[in-house]
Design a protein around this motif. Structure first.
Motif, PDB file in Angstrom:
ATOM      1  N   PRO A   1      17.624   1.324  -8.193  1.00  0.00           N
ATOM      2  CA  PRO A   1      16.394   2.008  -7.898  1.00  0.00           C
ATOM      3  C   PRO A   1      15.949   3.070  -8.930  1.00  0.00           C
ATOM      4  O   PRO A   1      16.646   3.520  -9.680  1.00  0.00           O
ATOM      5  CB  PRO A   1      17.074   2.762  -6.616  1.00  0.00           C
ATOM      6  CG  PRO A   1      18.430   2.197  -6.352  1.00  0.00           C
ATOM      7  CD  PRO A   1      18.775   1.357  -7.897  1.00  0.00           C
ATOM      8  N   HIS A   2      14.435   3.444  -8.917  1.00  0.00           N
ATOM      9  CA  HIS A   2      13.937   4.083  -9.984  1.00  0.00           C
ATOM     10  C   HIS A   2      12.747   4.916  -9.268  1.00  0.00           C
ATOM     11  O   HIS A   2      12.264   4.530  -8.333  1.00  0.00           O
ATOM     12  CB  HIS A   2      13.709   3.283 -11.208  1.00  0.00           C
ATOM     13  CG  HIS A   2      12.685   2.052 -10.822  1.00  0.00           C
ATOM     14  ND1 HIS A   2      11.299   2.060 -10.768  1.00  0.00           N
ATOM     15  CD2 HIS A   2      12.905   0.780 -10.458  1.00  0.00           C
ATOM     16  CE1 HIS A   2      10.612   0.943 -10.678  1.00  0.00           C
ATOM     17  NE2 HIS A   2      11.793   0.273 -10.297  1.00  0.00           N
ATOM     18  N   PRO A   3      12.421   5.848  -9.944  1.00  0.00           N
ATOM     19  CA  PRO A   3      11.479   6.737  -9.231  1.00  0.00           C
ATOM     20  C   PRO A   3      10.176   6.252  -9.121  1.00  0.00           C
ATOM     21  O   PRO A   3       9.194   6.625  -8.246  1.00  0.00           O
ATOM     22  CB  PRO A   3      11.227   7.856 -10.471  1.00  0.00           C
ATOM     23  CG  PRO A   3      12.730   7.808 -11.207  1.00  0.00           C
ATOM     24  CD  PRO A   3      13.090   6.536 -11.218  1.00  0.00           C
ATOM     25  N   LYS A   4       9.771   4.955  -9.942  1.00  0.00           N
ATOM     26  CA  LYS A   4       8.284   4.472  -9.701  1.00  0.00           C
ATOM     27  C   LYS A   4       8.251   3.053  -8.928  1.00  0.00           C
ATOM     28  O   LYS A   4       7.593   2.275  -8.947  1.00  0.00           O
ATOM     29  CB  LYS A   4       7.672   4.343 -11.107  1.00  0.00           C
ATOM     30  CG  LYS A   4       7.546   5.390 -11.957  1.00  0.00           C
ATOM     31  CD  LYS A   4       6.754   5.409 -13.335  1.00  0.00           C
ATOM     32  CE  LYS A   4       6.587   6.593 -14.081  1.00  0.00           C
ATOM     33  NZ  LYS A   4       6.142   6.300 -15.309  1.00  0.00           N
ATOM     34  N   GLY A   5       9.582   2.956  -8.368  1.00  0.00           N
ATOM     35  CA  GLY A   5       9.762   1.629  -7.685  1.00  0.00           C
ATOM     36  C   GLY A   5      10.342   1.745  -6.409  1.00  0.00           C
ATOM     37  O   GLY A   5      10.624   2.763  -5.804  1.00  0.00           O
ATOM     38  N   ALA A   6      11.443   0.560  -6.187  1.00  0.00           N
ATOM     39  CA  ALA A   6      12.253   0.571  -4.908  1.00  0.00           C
ATOM     40  C   ALA A   6      13.160   1.651  -4.976  1.00  0.00           C
ATOM     41  O   ALA A   6      13.822   1.773  -5.974  1.00  0.00           O
ATOM     42  CB  ALA A   6      12.578  -0.725  -4.824  1.00  0.00           C
ATOM     43  N   GLY A   7      13.486   2.440  -3.776  1.00  0.00           N
ATOM     44  CA  GLY A   7      14.394   3.179  -3.574  1.00  0.00           C
ATOM     45  C   GLY A   7      14.018   4.700  -4.186  1.00  0.00           C
ATOM     46  O   GLY A   7      14.903   5.421  -4.240  1.00  0.00           O
ATOM     47  N   ALA A   8      12.832   4.912  -4.404  1.00  0.00           N
ATOM     48  CA  ALA A   8      12.212   6.124  -5.030  1.00  0.00           C
ATOM     49  C   ALA A   8      12.581   7.403  -4.197  1.00  0.00           C
ATOM     50  O   ALA A   8      12.875   8.243  -4.671  1.00  0.00           O
ATOM     51  CB  ALA A   8      10.596   5.976  -5.455  1.00  0.00           C
ATOM     52  N   GLU A   9      12.405   7.054  -2.857  1.00  0.00           N
ATOM     53  CA  GLU A   9      12.641   8.228  -2.044  1.00  0.00           C
ATOM     54  C   GLU A   9      14.170   8.771  -1.849  1.00  0.00           C
ATOM     55  O   GLU A   9      14.392   9.852  -2.110  1.00  0.00           O
ATOM     56  CB  GLU A   9      12.061   7.878  -0.719  1.00  0.00           C
ATOM     57  CG  GLU A   9      10.835   7.675  -0.226  1.00  0.00           C
ATOM     58  CD  GLU A   9      10.263   7.412   0.918  1.00  0.00           C
ATOM     59  OE1 GLU A   9      11.222   7.367   2.066  1.00  0.00           O
ATOM     60  OE2 GLU A   9       8.942   7.057   1.291  1.00  0.00           O
ATOM     61  N   LYS A  10      14.918   7.706  -2.123  1.00  0.00           N
ATOM     62  CA  LYS A  10      16.409   8.048  -2.000  1.00  0.00           C
ATOM     63  C   LYS A  10      16.820   8.608  -3.542  1.00  0.00           C
ATOM     64  O   LYS A  10      17.590   9.736  -3.297  1.00  0.00           O
ATOM     65  CB  LYS A  10      17.186   6.789  -1.663  1.00  0.00           C
ATOM     66  CG  LYS A  10      16.986   6.456  -0.316  1.00  0.00           C
ATOM     67  CD  LYS A  10      17.924   5.273   0.053  1.00  0.00           C
ATOM     68  CE  LYS A  10      17.910   4.689   1.481  1.00  0.00           C
ATOM     69  NZ  LYS A  10      18.924   3.411   1.798  1.00  0.00           N
ATOM     70  N   VAL A  11      16.185   8.207  -4.255  1.00  0.00           N
ATOM     71  CA  VAL A  11      16.550   8.955  -5.861  1.00  0.00           C
ATOM     72  C   VAL A  11      16.017  10.264  -5.778  1.00  0.00           C
ATOM     73  O   VAL A  11      16.809  11.093  -6.229  1.00  0.00           O
ATOM     74  CB  VAL A  11      15.881   7.974  -6.951  1.00  0.00           C
ATOM     75  CG1 VAL A  11      15.901   8.737  -8.199  1.00  0.00           C
ATOM     76  CG2 VAL A  11      16.478   6.595  -6.783  1.00  0.00           C
ATOM     77  N   ALA A  12      14.940  10.524  -5.184  1.00  0.00           N
ATOM     78  CA  ALA A  12      14.567  11.849  -5.270  1.00  0.00           C
ATOM     79  C   ALA A  12      15.054  12.918  -4.494  1.00  0.00           C
ATOM     80  O   ALA A  12      15.126  14.076  -4.748  1.00  0.00           O
ATOM     81  CB  ALA A  12      13.043  11.758  -4.748  1.00  0.00           C
ATOM     82  N   LYS A  13      15.967  12.304  -3.229  1.00  0.00           N
ATOM     83  CA  LYS A  13      16.477  12.906  -2.418  1.00  0.00           C
ATOM     84  C   LYS A  13      17.698  13.498  -3.140  1.00  0.00           C
ATOM     85  O   LYS A  13      18.184  14.911  -3.069  1.00  0.00           O
ATOM     86  CB  LYS A  13      17.120  12.163  -1.394  1.00  0.00           C
ATOM     87  CG  LYS A  13      17.449  13.091  -0.158  1.00  0.00           C
ATOM     88  CD  LYS A  13      17.775  12.288   1.050  1.00  0.00           C
ATOM     89  CE  LYS A  13      18.064  12.881   2.330  1.00  0.00           C
ATOM     90  NZ  LYS A  13      18.231  12.185   3.422  1.00  0.00           N
ATOM     91  N   SER A  14      18.344  12.893  -4.150  1.00  0.00           N
ATOM     92  CA  SER A  14      19.798  13.364  -4.523  1.00  0.00           C
ATOM     93  C   SER A  14      19.185  13.958  -6.205  1.00  0.00           C
ATOM     94  O   SER A  14      19.941  14.696  -6.319  1.00  0.00           O
ATOM     95  CB  SER A  14      20.764  12.307  -4.834  1.00  0.00           C
ATOM     96  OG  SER A  14      19.999  11.091  -5.467  1.00  0.00           O
ATOM     97  N   ALA A  15      18.236  13.565  -6.636  1.00  0.00           N
ATOM     98  CA  ALA A  15      17.799  13.979  -7.929  1.00  0.00           C
ATOM     99  C   ALA A  15      17.192  15.529  -7.962  1.00  0.00           C
ATOM    100  O   ALA A  15      17.208  16.151  -8.957  1.00  0.00           O
ATOM    101  CB  ALA A  15      16.873  13.220  -8.558  1.00  0.00           C
ATOM    102  N   LEU A  16      16.482  15.709  -6.633  1.00  0.00           N
ATOM    103  CA  LEU A  16      16.043  17.091  -6.453  1.00  0.00           C
ATOM    104  C   LEU A  16      15.089  17.361  -7.553  1.00  0.00           C
ATOM    105  O   LEU A  16      15.133  18.697  -7.902  1.00  0.00           O
ATOM    106  CB  LEU A  16      17.336  18.190  -6.696  1.00  0.00           C
ATOM    107  CG  LEU A  16      18.347  18.104  -5.345  1.00  0.00           C
ATOM    108  CD1 LEU A  16      19.417  19.178  -5.668  1.00  0.00           C
ATOM    109  CD2 LEU A  16      17.658  18.126  -4.112  1.00  0.00           C
ATOM    110  N   GLY A  17      14.468  16.632  -8.004  1.00  0.00           N
ATOM    111  CA  GLY A  17      13.049  16.905  -8.924  1.00  0.00           C
ATOM    112  C   GLY A  17      13.504  16.570 -10.227  1.00  0.00           C
ATOM    113  O   GLY A  17      12.424  16.527 -11.104  1.00  0.00           O
ATOM    114  N   ALA A  18      14.776  16.067 -10.616  1.00  0.00           N
ATOM    115  CA  ALA A  18      14.892  15.703 -12.010  1.00  0.00           C
ATOM    116  C   ALA A  18      14.276  14.440 -12.295  1.00  0.00           C
ATOM    117  O   ALA A  18      13.997  14.075 -13.467  1.00  0.00           O
ATOM    118  CB  ALA A  18      16.289  15.686 -12.266  1.00  0.00           C
ATOM    119  N   ASP A  19      13.974  13.617 -11.399  1.00  0.00           N
ATOM    120  CA  ASP A  19      13.264  12.406 -11.512  1.00  0.00           C
ATOM    121  C   ASP A  19      12.024  12.474 -11.982  1.00  0.00           C
ATOM    122  O   ASP A  19      11.369  11.575 -12.692  1.00  0.00           O
ATOM    123  CB  ASP A  19      13.472  11.625 -10.192  1.00  0.00           C
ATOM    124  CG  ASP A  19      12.986  12.114  -9.100  1.00  0.00           C
ATOM    125  OD1 ASP A  19      13.205  13.644  -8.892  1.00  0.00           O
ATOM    126  OD2 ASP A  19      12.043  11.739  -8.380  1.00  0.00           O
TER     127      ASP A  19
END
Length: 397
Positions: A256-274
């Motif tokens: 999963p990556h910030p510009k594709g699939a799973g972006a919302e879940k990545v952002a949830k745990s990255a807290l803006g670092a993505d």
């Protein structure tokens, strides 16, 4: 919770202001009903339809009148705080809450207050002092007590006087369990407020510098995520990458990556670092390795995997230095380190391992063969930074 206060600084009663707004609302709704009744009479709809309109209007007026009578019983003057008579606080607070609510009964409210106070006292919170703070927040212009903060006081008030729309839910739950849950929430909110107010505790992100730029150092470290499955692991790795000053995160395959699939879940745990750390995605890990060999030829490619060929992560010398600056672009020819992290189950792809310069591992002393991938990343990254920092200190000497 409904709260009605006197606005002494403006010389206007808050109660009268609310009554004025209610009168305006009543006027417009009355005009609307009259228009519908006239329309029904002139269009020949019939008596039944007109009777329905009239009945609905009467129902509205009855409801409004009941609310109006409730509002008219509110205190005309703001309560004055008397430090010498704190025993009156509980009685006056309950009076204000009772007069501004059409929800739970006074007996239910008293029971909720008593049980909540027991729970607060068990956690070391002065329930009487918190009650005083809640009382002052709604009866004076002093604002919220800085010892507890706005959120904790509002949580207390909401539990003591739940909204009418929540009455059924409140009555259906176990009040003892709810009180302890609320007490723990208040305890957390108080601690969070104190940590934010304490200057020497650094719980805030330093995102913007003096000139509006990101206050972030950037080193010659790149992470490659080889088909990592969990978006939450990816988000956690992004936070680690930001903390360690990585210049880029490369995702491959199903990661999963910030510009594709799973972006919302990545952002949830990255807290803006993505959004802070630069990233890009490749369909295969092989493409990513070829890209790095071409664009970053002076970087050491390090794979993290437990194999017979792997070295202890502290025994490898990682090229690079602490001379990083977020205001400058990273030179593509500068020596640095690329760290390849593999899938949670299968690890780094075996077809990729021969293309890397070295394999490293973290010693395991338990029955399990490995750590979680998001836990491994910071261990090796901080070892890289430790080596670079020691090299910098030696040069300065």
């Amino acid at each position: 919770m409904r709260v009605y206060l006197s606005m002494n600084s403006f010389g206007v009663s808050g109660k009268l202001l609310r009554l004025g707004l209610i009168h305006i609302l009543v006027f417009y709704i009355e005009m609307y009903h009259r228009a519908r009744i006239v329309s029904a009479g002139t269009s020949g709809i019939g008596t039944t339809r007109r009777s329905t309109f009239i009945a609905s209007r009467r129902k509205f007026w009855v409801t409004t009148s009941m609310q109006f009578n409730s509002y008219s019983k509110l205190p005309d003057k703001t309560f004055k705080w008397n430090e010498s008579r704190p025993e009156e606080v509980s009685i006056r607070l309950k009076t204000v809450l009772a007069s501004t609510s059409m929800g739970i009964s006074e007996e239910e409210r008293k029971k909720r207050i008593d049980i909540l106070h027991e729970s607060l006292d068990s956690l070391g919170i002065d329930s009487n002092d918190l009650e005083n703070a809640a009382f002052r927040s709604i009866t004076t212009t002093d604002g919220y007590n800085q010892e507890y903060g706005k959120s904790a006081i509002r949580a207390y008030r909401t539990f003591v006087n739940p909204r009418p729309s929540k009455v059924d839910t409140v009555r259906s739950e176990n009040v003892n369990v709810a009180a302890m849950r609320c007490a723990r929430q208040i305890d957390f909110l108080c601690k969070r407020h104190r940590s934010h107010e304490t200057e020497w505790v650094r719980h805030h992100d330093n995102l913007v510098g003096d000139e509006g730029n990101l206050k972030r150092k950037q080193f010659h470290i790149i992470l490659v995520l080889d088909n990592i499955r969990s978006a939450f692991n990816v988000g956690s790795i992004f936070r680690t990458a930001d903390a360690c000053g990585c210049c880029k995160v490369i995702t491959t395959g199903i990661t999963p990556h910030p510009k594709g699939a799973g972006a919302e879940k990545v952002a949830k745990s990255a807290l803006g670092a993505d959004r802070i750390v630069q990233s890009c995605h490749f369909e295969t890990t092989k493409e990513a390795i070829n890209y790095l060999r071409t664009k970053r030829p002076n970087m050491l490619l390090v794979g993290m995997e437990t194999t017979k060929l792997s070295k202890k992560y502290t025994e490898v010398t990682y090229p690079g230095s602490m001379n990083g600056d977020s205001d400058e672009e990273v030179d593509n020819l500068t020596p640095g380190t690329v760290l390849v992290l593999g899938n949670e189950v299968t690890g780094v792809d075996t077809t990729i391992m021969p293309k890397l310069d070295v394999m490293v591992e973290i010693p395991m002393f338990g029955s399990k063969n490995s750590l979680n991938v998001a836990s491994c990343a910071p261990v090796v990254l901080y070892e890289i930074l430790r080596q670079w920092e020691e090299t910098t200190d030696e040069k300065l000497k």
